[in-house]
Design a protein around this motif. Sequence first.
Motif, mmCIF file in Angstrom:
data_model
loop_
_atom_site.group_PDB
_atom_site.id
_atom_site.type_symbol
_atom_site.label_atom_id
_atom_site.label_comp_id
_atom_site.label_asym_id
_atom_site.label_seq_id
_atom_site.Cartn_x
_atom_site.Cartn_y
_atom_site.Cartn_z
ATOM 1 N N LEU A 137 -13.775 -9.156 16.932
ATOM 2 C CA LEU A 137 -14.154 -7.935 17.645
ATOM 3 C C LEU A 137 -15.223 -8.280 18.675
ATOM 4 C CD1 LEU A 137 -14.578 -4.412 16.179
ATOM 5 C CD2 LEU A 137 -16.319 -5.296 17.727
ATOM 6 N N ARG A 138 -14.915 -8.048 19.930
ATOM 7 C CA ARG A 138 -15.871 -8.288 21.025
ATOM 8 C C ARG A 138 -16.403 -6.942 21.485
ATOM 9 N NH1 ARG A 138 -15.292 -10.010 27.074
ATOM 10 N NH2 ARG A 138 -17.154 -11.301 27.393
ATOM 11 N N LEU A 139 -17.705 -6.771 21.395
ATOM 12 C CA LEU A 139 -18.359 -5.491 21.656
ATOM 13 C C LEU A 139 -19.320 -5.632 22.824
ATOM 14 C CD1 LEU A 139 -19.872 -3.116 18.968
ATOM 15 C CD2 LEU A 139 -21.253 -3.798 20.936
ATOM 16 N N LEU A 140 -19.207 -4.748 23.789
ATOM 17 C CA LEU A 140 -20.132 -4.684 24.911
ATOM 18 C C LEU A 140 -21.043 -3.488 24.729
ATOM 19 C CD1 LEU A 140 -21.171 -5.245 27.854
ATOM 20 C CD2 LEU A 140 -19.260 -3.813 28.649
ATOM 21 N N GLU A 141 -22.355 -3.733 24.724
ATOM 22 C CA GLU A 141 -23.296 -2.614 24.691
ATOM 23 C C GLU A 141 -23.952 -2.495 26.053
ATOM 24 O OE1 GLU A 141 -27.073 -0.605 22.358
ATOM 25 O OE2 GLU A 141 -26.040 -2.318 21.452
ATOM 26 N N ILE A 142 -23.726 -1.362 26.716
ATOM 27 C CA ILE A 142 -24.337 -1.125 28.021
ATOM 28 C C ILE A 142 -25.638 -0.360 27.819
ATOM 29 C CG2 ILE A 142 -22.204 -1.259 29.329
ATOM 30 C CD1 ILE A 142 -21.938 1.701 29.303
ATOM 31 N N GLY A 143 -26.670 -0.778 28.560
ATOM 32 C CA GLY A 143 -27.986 -0.211 28.338
ATOM 33 C C GLY A 143 -28.497 -0.596 26.965
ATOM 34 N N CYS A 188 -24.419 -8.115 25.698
ATOM 35 C CA CYS A 188 -25.454 -7.134 26.029
ATOM 36 C C CYS A 188 -25.611 -6.986 27.536
ATOM 37 C CB CYS A 188 -26.800 -7.569 25.437
ATOM 38 S SG CYS A 188 -26.781 -7.866 23.661
ATOM 39 N N ALA A 189 -25.807 -5.747 27.995
ATOM 40 C CA ALA A 189 -26.003 -5.496 29.420
ATOM 41 C C ALA A 189 -27.091 -4.444 29.609
ATOM 42 C CB ALA A 189 -24.701 -5.024 30.060
ATOM 43 N N ARG A 215 -34.381 -10.331 22.104
ATOM 44 C CA ARG A 215 -34.327 -11.559 21.312
ATOM 45 C C ARG A 215 -34.894 -11.341 19.912
ATOM 46 N NH1 ARG A 215 -30.484 -14.419 23.755
ATOM 47 N NH2 ARG A 215 -30.849 -14.508 26.006
ATOM 48 N N LYS A 216 -35.917 -10.509 19.794
ATOM 49 C CA LYS A 216 -36.479 -10.204 18.476
ATOM 50 C C LYS A 216 -35.440 -9.504 17.601
ATOM 51 C CE LYS A 216 -41.324 -9.771 19.952
ATOM 52 N NZ LYS A 216 -42.507 -8.875 20.007
ATOM 53 N N ALA A 243 -24.087 -13.064 25.435
ATOM 54 C CA ALA A 243 -24.925 -13.185 26.631
ATOM 55 C C ALA A 243 -25.705 -11.900 26.849
ATOM 56 C CB ALA A 243 -24.059 -13.486 27.859
ATOM 57 N N PHE A 244 -26.735 -11.995 27.693
ATOM 58 C CA PHE A 244 -27.471 -10.827 28.149
ATOM 59 C C PHE A 244 -27.293 -10.747 29.660
ATOM 60 C CE2 PHE A 244 -31.790 -9.153 29.626
ATOM 61 C CZ PHE A 244 -31.410 -7.826 29.503
ATOM 62 N N LEU A 245 -26.563 -9.722 30.111
ATOM 63 C CA LEU A 245 -26.278 -9.542 31.534
ATOM 64 C C LEU A 245 -27.243 -8.513 32.126
ATOM 65 C CD1 LEU A 245 -22.380 -9.207 31.366
ATOM 66 C CD2 LEU A 245 -23.732 -11.304 31.678
ATOM 67 N N VAL A 246 -27.929 -8.901 33.188
ATOM 68 C CA VAL A 246 -28.820 -7.966 33.874
ATOM 69 C C VAL A 246 -27.996 -7.288 34.976
ATOM 70 C CG1 VAL A 246 -30.970 -7.692 35.166
ATOM 71 C CG2 VAL A 246 -30.805 -9.421 33.360
#
Length: 243
Positions: free
Chosen positions: A72-78, A96-97, A108-109, A121-124
């Motif tokens: 399961l690949r989950l994208l969390e926006i905001g 993460c975005a 990271r915590k 990843a963390f996408l800005v």
Amino acid sequence: MRSCLLKICRLICVFLSFPLFLLKALGLSAAYKRCFPRLVYAMTARYNAKMHSEKRKLFRNVCKFADNNGSLRLLEIGCGSGANFQFYPYGCTVLCADPNPHFETYLRKSMDANKHLTYEAFLVVHAEDMQEVRDESVDVVVCTLVLCSVRDVKTVLQETRRVLKTGGAFFFLEHVLSSTSTWIHFLQHTLEPLWFFFGDGCTITRATWKDVEAAGFSQVHIQHLEAPLTVVIRPHIMGYCIK
């Protein structure tokens, strides 16, 4: 009479907030962008404590949208500081975005505290333009307390549908505009100018459920609820949509 009182009270708040918006227009509010993630991180524990049962109820079906191989690949926006990580199913991969890069330290915590997940990843990026995420590449998109502060809700929902696989799901939990017959509605319209600044663009007068219902999902499941929170953000919606 009530309409007149509302206009007068709102004008007062607009006047009080003018110096804050002037600072923002001059580019002098950048320091608050750095401080805001710290504020959100501090508030997360309290919000989750009050909304724990609702979040568990909301995310209990996330695992049903895993692919045929069980991944399961989950994208969390905001994604903010990672307030939802504890509610995600074991082993899922989280992308993460967030448009604010200063959230990364607190993110990271939360990652370190939730080892049951894999972090991609963390996408800005802004939710209105997530070009780094391919079409139909995620099984689930999550958005909580985000649609109140995006620039264009409709565009965010279009992007959500674009990145979701067919049959994938969009999970949401948002505070919304109260019914016009309530004093909460009055307070929301009155305090909105001040709230917008201190909430880093948070708008408390959006009827977000209307945008969700009109976004073109094949199934829409929305529940309205009164959250045990500060009065102006008490009206909430939560649920999920299937592409």
